[in-house]
Design a protein around this motif. Structure first.
Motif, PDB file in Angstrom:
ATOM      1  N   ALA A   1      30.398  52.882  59.546  1.00  0.00           N
ATOM      2  CA  ALA A   1      29.827  51.757  59.450  1.00  0.00           C
ATOM      3  C   ALA A   1      29.693  51.386  57.673  1.00  0.00           C
ATOM      4  CB  ALA A   1      28.537  51.823  60.003  1.00  0.00           C
ATOM      5  N   LYS A   2      29.753  52.528  57.103  1.00  0.00           N
ATOM      6  CA  LYS A   2      29.548  52.312  55.328  1.00  0.00           C
ATOM      7  C   LYS A   2      30.870  52.393  54.712  1.00  0.00           C
ATOM      8  CE  LYS A   2      24.934  52.371  55.400  1.00  0.00           C
ATOM      9  NZ  LYS A   2      23.994  51.307  54.681  1.00  0.00           N
ATOM     10  N   VAL A   3      31.626  53.242  55.292  1.00  0.00           N
ATOM     11  CA  VAL A   3      33.019  53.539  54.459  1.00  0.00           C
ATOM     12  C   VAL A   3      34.010  53.548  55.753  1.00  0.00           C
ATOM     13  CG1 VAL A   3      34.468  55.022  53.537  1.00  0.00           C
ATOM     14  CG2 VAL A   3      31.915  54.918  52.821  1.00  0.00           C
ATOM     15  N   SER A   4      35.167  52.531  55.805  1.00  0.00           N
ATOM     16  CA  SER A   4      35.854  52.638  56.717  1.00  0.00           C
ATOM     17  C   SER A   4      36.790  53.655  56.751  1.00  0.00           C
ATOM     18  CB  SER A   4      36.923  51.315  56.539  1.00  0.00           C
ATOM     19  OG  SER A   4      37.511  51.150  55.234  1.00  0.00           O
TER      20      SER A   4
ATOM     21  N   GLU B   1      38.960  49.935  46.121  1.00  0.00           N
ATOM     22  CA  GLU B   1      37.915  49.169  46.477  1.00  0.00           C
ATOM     23  C   GLU B   1      36.841  50.270  46.996  1.00  0.00           C
ATOM     24  OE1 GLU B   1      36.431  45.769  49.639  1.00  0.00           O
ATOM     25  OE2 GLU B   1      38.188  45.454  48.454  1.00  0.00           O
ATOM     26  N   MET B   2      35.643  49.947  46.543  1.00  0.00           N
ATOM     27  CA  MET B   2      34.623  50.958  47.037  1.00  0.00           C
ATOM     28  C   MET B   2      33.600  50.554  48.142  1.00  0.00           C
ATOM     29  SD  MET B   2      33.640  52.987  43.780  1.00  0.00           S
ATOM     30  CE  MET B   2      33.827  52.368  42.413  1.00  0.00           C
ATOM     31  N   PRO B   3      32.954  51.194  48.821  1.00  0.00           N
ATOM     32  CA  PRO B   3      32.976  52.718  48.801  1.00  0.00           C
ATOM     33  C   PRO B   3      34.225  53.389  49.270  1.00  0.00           C
ATOM     34  CG  PRO B   3      31.702  51.785  50.604  1.00  0.00           C
ATOM     35  CD  PRO B   3      32.003  50.744  49.963  1.00  0.00           C
ATOM     36  N   GLY B   4      34.082  54.550  48.929  1.00  0.00           N
ATOM     37  CA  GLY B   4      35.482  55.344  49.650  1.00  0.00           C
ATOM     38  C   GLY B   4      34.966  56.926  49.530  1.00  0.00           C
ATOM     39  N   MET B   5      35.756  57.848  50.137  1.00  0.00           N
ATOM     40  CA  MET B   5      35.388  59.178  50.178  1.00  0.00           C
ATOM     41  C   MET B   5      36.771  60.147  49.964  1.00  0.00           C
ATOM     42  SD  MET B   5      33.302  61.033  53.364  1.00  0.00           S
ATOM     43  CE  MET B   5      32.380  59.325  53.353  1.00  0.00           C
ATOM     44  N   THR B   6      36.666  60.908  49.511  1.00  0.00           N
ATOM     45  CA  THR B   6      37.894  62.323  49.460  1.00  0.00           C
ATOM     46  C   THR B   6      37.154  63.412  49.820  1.00  0.00           C
ATOM     47  OG1 THR B   6      37.596  62.539  47.022  1.00  0.00           O
ATOM     48  CG2 THR B   6      39.061  60.910  47.602  1.00  0.00           C
ATOM     49  N   PHE B   7      38.029  64.212  50.299  1.00  0.00           N
ATOM     50  CA  PHE B   7      37.861  65.658  50.397  1.00  0.00           C
ATOM     51  C   PHE B   7      38.838  66.529  50.041  1.00  0.00           C
ATOM     52  CE2 PHE B   7      39.466  63.825  54.269  1.00  0.00           C
ATOM     53  CZ  PHE B   7      40.286  64.900  54.947  1.00  0.00           C
ATOM     54  N   SER B   8      38.613  67.662  49.567  1.00  0.00           N
ATOM     55  CA  SER B   8      39.669  68.702  49.154  1.00  0.00           C
ATOM     56  C   SER B   8      39.060  69.976  49.308  1.00  0.00           C
ATOM     57  CB  SER B   8      40.035  68.441  47.635  1.00  0.00           C
ATOM     58  OG  SER B   8      38.855  68.607  46.860  1.00  0.00           O
TER      59      SER B   8
ATOM     60  N   THR C   1      26.906  51.379  43.574  1.00  0.00           N
ATOM     61  CA  THR C   1      25.368  51.492  43.121  1.00  0.00           C
ATOM     62  C   THR C   1      24.938  52.791  43.395  1.00  0.00           C
ATOM     63  OG1 THR C   1      24.585  50.867  45.340  1.00  0.00           O
ATOM     64  CG2 THR C   1      25.099  49.074  43.326  1.00  0.00           C
ATOM     65  N   ALA C   2      23.815  53.333  43.004  1.00  0.00           N
ATOM     66  CA  ALA C   2      23.375  54.666  43.192  1.00  0.00           C
ATOM     67  C   ALA C   2      22.747  54.451  44.992  1.00  0.00           C
ATOM     68  CB  ALA C   2      21.940  55.009  42.212  1.00  0.00           C
ATOM     69  N   GLN C   3      22.220  53.419  44.949  1.00  0.00           N
ATOM     70  CA  GLN C   3      21.717  53.235  46.257  1.00  0.00           C
ATOM     71  C   GLN C   3      22.904  53.406  47.428  1.00  0.00           C
ATOM     72  OE1 GLN C   3      18.388  52.937  47.257  1.00  0.00           O
ATOM     73  NE2 GLN C   3      18.887  53.235  49.271  1.00  0.00           N
ATOM     74  N   GLU C   4      23.934  52.826  47.278  1.00  0.00           N
ATOM     75  CA  GLU C   4      25.063  53.017  48.093  1.00  0.00           C
ATOM     76  C   GLU C   4      25.516  54.265  48.310  1.00  0.00           C
ATOM     77  OE1 GLU C   4      28.789  50.237  49.045  1.00  0.00           O
ATOM     78  OE2 GLU C   4      28.948  51.357  47.141  1.00  0.00           O
ATOM     79  N   THR C   5      26.027  55.037  47.329  1.00  0.00           N
ATOM     80  CA  THR C   5      26.467  56.295  47.094  1.00  0.00           C
ATOM     81  C   THR C   5      25.501  57.391  47.763  1.00  0.00           C
ATOM     82  OG1 THR C   5      27.500  55.487  45.080  1.00  0.00           O
ATOM     83  CG2 THR C   5      27.543  57.877  45.458  1.00  0.00           C
ATOM     84  N   THR C   6      24.172  57.307  47.765  1.00  0.00           N
ATOM     85  CA  THR C   6      23.359  58.233  47.879  1.00  0.00           C
ATOM     86  C   THR C   6      22.989  57.886  49.430  1.00  0.00           C
ATOM     87  OG1 THR C   6      21.295  57.114  47.022  1.00  0.00           O
ATOM     88  CG2 THR C   6      22.261  58.670  45.726  1.00  0.00           C
ATOM     89  N   GLU C   7      22.981  56.852  49.859  1.00  0.00           N
ATOM     90  CA  GLU C   7      22.783  56.690  51.215  1.00  0.00           C
ATOM     91  C   GLU C   7      24.330  57.258  52.127  1.00  0.00           C
ATOM     92  OE1 GLU C   7      22.234  52.644  52.340  1.00  0.00           O
ATOM     93  OE2 GLU C   7      20.529  52.387  51.381  1.00  0.00           O
ATOM     94  N   ILE C   8      25.174  56.871  51.763  1.00  0.00           N
ATOM     95  CA  ILE C   8      26.404  57.564  52.410  1.00  0.00           C
ATOM     96  C   ILE C   8      26.406  59.018  52.294  1.00  0.00           C
ATOM     97  CG2 ILE C   8      29.266  57.465  52.309  1.00  0.00           C
ATOM     98  CD1 ILE C   8      28.863  54.645  51.076  1.00  0.00           C
TER      99      ILE C   8
END
Length: 127
Positions: free
Chosen positions: A22-25, A39-46, A75-82
């Motif tokens: 719902a926050k990151v497609s 475009e943000m937000p986004g996420m990577t894993f390694s 933003t800090a709010q968006e990033t920390t919520e995710i």
């Protein structure tokens, strides 16, 4: 077990969590790299360091993978919520393949381009 199986398990647990998507497609949750200026937000894993317990004879059971999950936001709010959603997801994860999935480290930073990045380092120990 293989690294490819681990990558599938990590991505699956992230994209199958409707709170996260719902926050990151799901198409913004990728292995290792993001396109520059994506475009943000986004996420990577390694996969980070892999540890082998020499006291265990079964090579698979002796393996513990470190998986780093990076959350990128505007933003800090968006990033920390995710980040908090990902953390809750990892804490609740269970699998017959991995006897232990644990949190190992967390960090938060803002880079020179004002990209907010939260890191969640985890360990995945094979059953």
């Amino acid at each position: 077990m293989s690294m490819s199986s681990l990558l599938i398990a990590v991505r699956s647990t992230l994209i199958n969590d409707s709170n996260i998507t719902a926050k990151v497609s799901a198409d913004k949750i990728t292995f290792a790299r993001r396109p520059q200026r994506d475009e943000m937000p986004g996420m990577t894993f390694s996969i980070g360091t892999v540890a082998y317990d020499e006291t265990i004879l079964d090579a698979d059971a002796a393996t513990t993978y470190r998986v780093n999950i990076n959350v990128y936001g505007r933003t800090a709010q968006e990033t920390t919520e995710i980040h908090d959603l990902v953390k809750a997801n990892i804490k609740a994860y269970s699998s017959a393949t991995y006897k232990s999935v644990r949190l190992e480290d967390e960090r938060y930073t803002v880079d020179v381009d004002n990209n907010h990045v939260a890191l969640l380092a985890t360990t995945w120990q094979i059953s």
